[in-house]
Structures are given as C-alpha cells and as structure tokens.
Scaffold this motif. Structure first.
Motif, mmCIF file in Angstrom:
data_model
loop_
_atom_site.group_PDB
_atom_site.id
_atom_site.type_symbol
_atom_site.label_atom_id
_atom_site.label_comp_id
_atom_site.label_asym_id
_atom_site.label_seq_id
_atom_site.Cartn_x
_atom_site.Cartn_y
_atom_site.Cartn_z
ATOM 1 N N LEU A 134 91.493 80.370 95.833
ATOM 2 C CA LEU A 134 90.827 81.580 95.368
ATOM 3 C C LEU A 134 89.592 81.920 96.087
ATOM 4 N N THR A 135 88.865 80.965 96.484
ATOM 5 C CA THR A 135 87.656 81.188 97.100
ATOM 6 C C THR A 135 87.953 81.528 98.668
ATOM 7 N N ALA A 136 89.059 80.992 99.076
ATOM 8 C CA ALA A 136 89.510 81.141 100.736
ATOM 9 C C ALA A 136 90.184 82.446 100.700
ATOM 10 N N CYS A 137 90.559 83.214 99.906
ATOM 11 C CA CYS A 137 91.381 84.544 99.723
ATOM 12 C C CYS A 137 90.261 85.571 100.020
ATOM 13 N N THR A 138 90.504 86.471 100.870
ATOM 14 C CA THR A 138 89.846 87.520 101.182
ATOM 15 C C THR A 138 90.234 88.992 100.640
ATOM 16 N N ALA B 142 101.919 72.605 109.938
ATOM 17 C CA ALA B 142 102.553 73.212 111.126
ATOM 18 C C ALA B 142 103.325 74.395 110.911
ATOM 19 N N ILE B 143 104.016 74.254 109.611
ATOM 20 C CA ILE B 143 104.953 75.283 109.292
ATOM 21 C C ILE B 143 104.169 76.523 108.802
ATOM 22 N N ALA B 144 103.062 76.321 108.025
ATOM 23 C CA ALA B 144 102.137 77.114 107.747
ATOM 24 C C ALA B 144 101.557 77.753 108.825
ATOM 25 N N ALA B 145 101.181 77.299 109.793
ATOM 26 C CA ALA B 145 100.502 77.795 111.181
ATOM 27 C C ALA B 145 101.565 78.589 111.854
ATOM 28 N N VAL B 146 102.681 78.574 111.959
ATOM 29 C CA VAL B 146 103.738 79.268 112.619
ATOM 30 C C VAL B 146 103.756 80.557 111.878
ATOM 31 N N ALA B 147 103.777 80.505 110.609
ATOM 32 C CA ALA B 147 103.867 81.716 109.708
ATOM 33 C C ALA B 147 102.525 82.561 109.405
ATOM 34 N N GLY B 148 101.702 82.118 110.267
ATOM 35 C CA GLY B 148 100.423 83.004 110.415
ATOM 36 C C GLY B 148 99.288 82.787 109.417
ATOM 37 N N ALA B 149 99.578 81.880 108.593
ATOM 38 C CA ALA B 149 98.834 81.673 107.312
ATOM 39 C C ALA B 149 97.601 80.774 107.682
ATOM 40 N N THR B 150 96.465 81.238 106.781
ATOM 41 C CA THR B 150 95.265 80.500 106.935
ATOM 42 C C THR B 150 95.441 79.332 106.137
ATOM 43 N N ILE B 151 95.016 78.179 106.629
ATOM 44 C CA ILE B 151 95.198 76.799 106.330
ATOM 45 C C ILE B 151 93.844 76.243 105.704
ATOM 46 N N VAL B 152 94.003 75.687 104.619
ATOM 47 C CA VAL B 152 92.797 74.855 103.824
ATOM 48 C C VAL B 152 93.506 73.466 103.296
ATOM 49 N N GLU B 153 92.792 72.552 104.064
ATOM 50 C CA GLU B 153 93.221 71.148 103.968
ATOM 51 C C GLU B 153 92.092 70.650 103.003
ATOM 52 N N GLY B 154 92.596 69.288 102.494
ATOM 53 C CA GLY B 154 91.680 68.590 101.631
ATOM 54 C C GLY B 154 92.443 67.632 100.692
ATOM 55 N N SER B 155 91.360 67.129 99.660
ATOM 56 C CA SER B 155 91.856 66.331 98.667
ATOM 57 C C SER B 155 90.993 66.587 97.477
ATOM 58 N N TRP B 156 91.960 66.975 96.359
ATOM 59 C CA TRP B 156 91.584 67.162 95.135
ATOM 60 C C TRP B 156 92.117 66.391 94.225
ATOM 61 N N GLU B 157 91.404 65.577 93.281
ATOM 62 C CA GLU B 157 92.102 65.013 92.294
ATOM 63 C C GLU B 157 92.537 65.869 91.178
ATOM 64 N N LEU B 158 91.908 67.022 90.876
ATOM 65 C CA LEU B 158 91.992 67.958 89.889
ATOM 66 C C LEU B 158 92.950 69.062 90.163
ATOM 67 N N GLU B 159 94.021 69.599 89.514
ATOM 68 C CA GLU B 159 94.508 70.961 89.882
ATOM 69 C C GLU B 159 93.762 72.028 89.992
ATOM 70 N N GLY B 160 93.086 72.253 88.971
ATOM 71 C CA GLY B 160 92.205 73.348 88.596
ATOM 72 C C GLY B 160 91.121 73.305 90.046
ATOM 73 N N GLU B 161 90.611 72.451 90.502
ATOM 74 C CA GLU B 161 89.579 72.440 91.495
ATOM 75 C C GLU B 161 90.516 72.784 92.757
ATOM 76 N N ARG B 162 91.697 72.339 92.977
ATOM 77 C CA ARG B 162 92.580 72.660 93.945
ATOM 78 C C ARG B 162 92.601 74.014 94.091
ATOM 79 N N ARG B 163 93.210 74.811 92.822
ATOM 80 C CA ARG B 163 93.308 76.058 93.037
ATOM 81 C C ARG B 163 92.195 77.199 93.166
ATOM 82 N N ASN B 164 91.117 76.510 92.698
ATOM 83 C CA ASN B 164 89.718 77.460 92.962
ATOM 84 C C ASN B 164 89.558 77.453 94.131
ATOM 85 N N ALA B 165 89.662 76.451 95.070
ATOM 86 C CA ALA B 165 89.460 76.395 96.429
ATOM 87 C C ALA B 165 90.278 77.378 97.242
#
Length: 256
Positions: free
Chosen positions: A70-74, A45-68
């Motif tokens: 990077l992929t979402a950025c335009t 909700a805080i990110a939405a108010v700030a106008g951010a694009t939100i990507v939600e999910g579950s990642w066990e590995l930090e590397g995979e989370r961060r790559n997700a």
C-alpha cells in the motif's frame, strides 16, 4: 479535473505460474505494483516484463507485507488483487466508474470462488472464504493489522456502496486436497497469531464455534445448494477456529 489514478497491488510469493494471468487482468490500471515476499522463482522477471513496479523483501506477517505494498502505490485509489485472482472485464469497468464518482473511502468488491473449474457460489463464510472483499480503497484509507493470516483492518473514512457488476475471479483451490492443505496452512498461521496474542481461547468456546460457523456456512449462507461441496465447505469453515486452537493448545512450541 483529471480522472483519478488507479494502482493495482499484487502480493505474491513464488507465483510464476499464476502471475501472468493476474497481471494481464489488471492491465487497465494506471500503475501496477507487485510485492514479492521471499520469492525464488521467475515472478520478478514476469512482473518486470509487464511493466510493474516491484517491491521485494521478507515479511513474517501478512499484514506487514500488504502494508508495504500500500505504501508503494502512488495512485489515488488502490485495488488489491492476489496472484490467484483475476479482475474480469465487467468488474474493471465498474471500478473505473466507481472511482470517478465516489465520495467514499472504500468499497466492497464481489468475488466468484472456483474450486478447480467449478464455480461455488454458496457456503463461503467466516475465515475460510467470502463472496465480497474490501479491496478498493483510497490511498491512505486502509491499514492492515500485524497478523499472519486474515489480518484485521483499520479504516480512515466511510465505506461506500458495494460494487455489484462483474467479479474478482478467485481460483481459491485446485481440488479437495488443495482445500484441505489450505485449511492446514491457515490454521497453523492462526495458531501462531493466537499464541502471539497471549489469549488462545478455550476448548469449549471453539467447539461452539465449530458448530455455529458450520451452521452459518451450510444453512445461513445456503451451502446446502452446492450438495457435497457445501458439506465440505461447512466442515472446513467450522474446523478452522477449532483446529487453530488445538494446534496452539496442544503443540505450542511448533507455532511460537
């Protein structure tokens, strides 16, 4: 030619307390992307108010989370910021100047590390802290490896000059107890990475690393200039690889 677009990427988990200030500090970016990993608080909700694009999910590995993220950025360029970090105005201006003229693929960004209200400039070394991070990169130039803590990086393109103006303000620990909890958390994640790799190392090698990394922190990185805080940093820096090894060697079933 239009100015390069900048994406600010924030990766967080249940950071509703620290996220607002972090978001405010990256408002100079053209796009803000927030990756929320298994968050159950008000971060979305805080990110939405700030106008951010939100990507939600579950990642066990930090590397995979961060790559997700990077992929979402335009944007043409991506600045990665953690929820416990803030981009100060001088660094924001330096980043804009850098991406406008850079012919390189990525740049190191300076970091000011705080424990509570105290700025600790010296003694950061190894995997326990750093005064410079490769957080500014062209889209597509950076790939995090599949690891749980401090994942490695693979790069496409050449590194450019380090940015020297301003700093990424890192509220790294609240107090000494928080620092020790971080050591416990990081070493547990590293133990799992060691076991997953099939090579946890040896006791002898990690005892050597305890002393060599502690020496690097206290002497080479001038931790002695911080008094008792430098001693504490040296102990944690040296203990991280040794404690990670001991957890993997003595309690492997807990970390597989």
């Amino acid at each position: 030619m239009s100015a390069p677009r900048l994406s600010a990427l924030i990766v967080a988990r249940n950071e509703e307390t620290r996220l607002p200030d972090c978001l405010a500090s990256v408002a100079f970016a053209d796009e803000v992307v927030v990756v929320l990993d298994r968050s159950t608080d008000e971060s979305a909700a805080i990110a939405a108010v700030a106008g951010a694009t939100i990507v939600e999910g579950s990642w066990e590995l930090e590397g995979e989370r961060r790559n997700a993220g990077l992929t979402a950025c335009t944007g043409d360029w991506i600045l990665e910021v953690d929820a416990d970090e803030r981009v100060n105005p001088a660094l924001a201006a330096a980043i804009r100047t850098t991406i406008a003229i850079s012919t390189h693929a990525w740049h190191q960004v300076p970091v000011d590390n705080y424990v509570g209200d105290r700025l600790i400039r010296f003694g950061w070394a190894g995997s326990f802290g750093t005064t410079s991070v490769p957080r500014l990169s062209r889209r597509g130039a950076k790939h995090w490896r599949a690891q749980r803590v401090h994942p490695g990086l693979d790069w496409t393109g050449q590194e450019g000059p380090k940015i020297t103006e301003g700093a990424l303000v890192h509220l790294v620990d609240r107090d000494i107890s928080d620092m020790l909890r971080r050591l416990d958390k990081y070493s547990s994640a590293k133990a799992a990475d060691l076991l997953a790799s099939g090579n946890i190392g040896t006791l002898r090698a990690n005892v050597r690393r305890f002393f060599s990394r502690g020496f690097k922190s206290y002497v080479s990185r001038k931790g002695y200039r911080e008094g008792g805080w430098g001693v504490l940093l040296a102990l944690c820096t040296g203990a991280f690889p040794l404690l990670s090894y001991l957890k993997a060697a003595l309690e492997p079933d807990r970390y597989r």
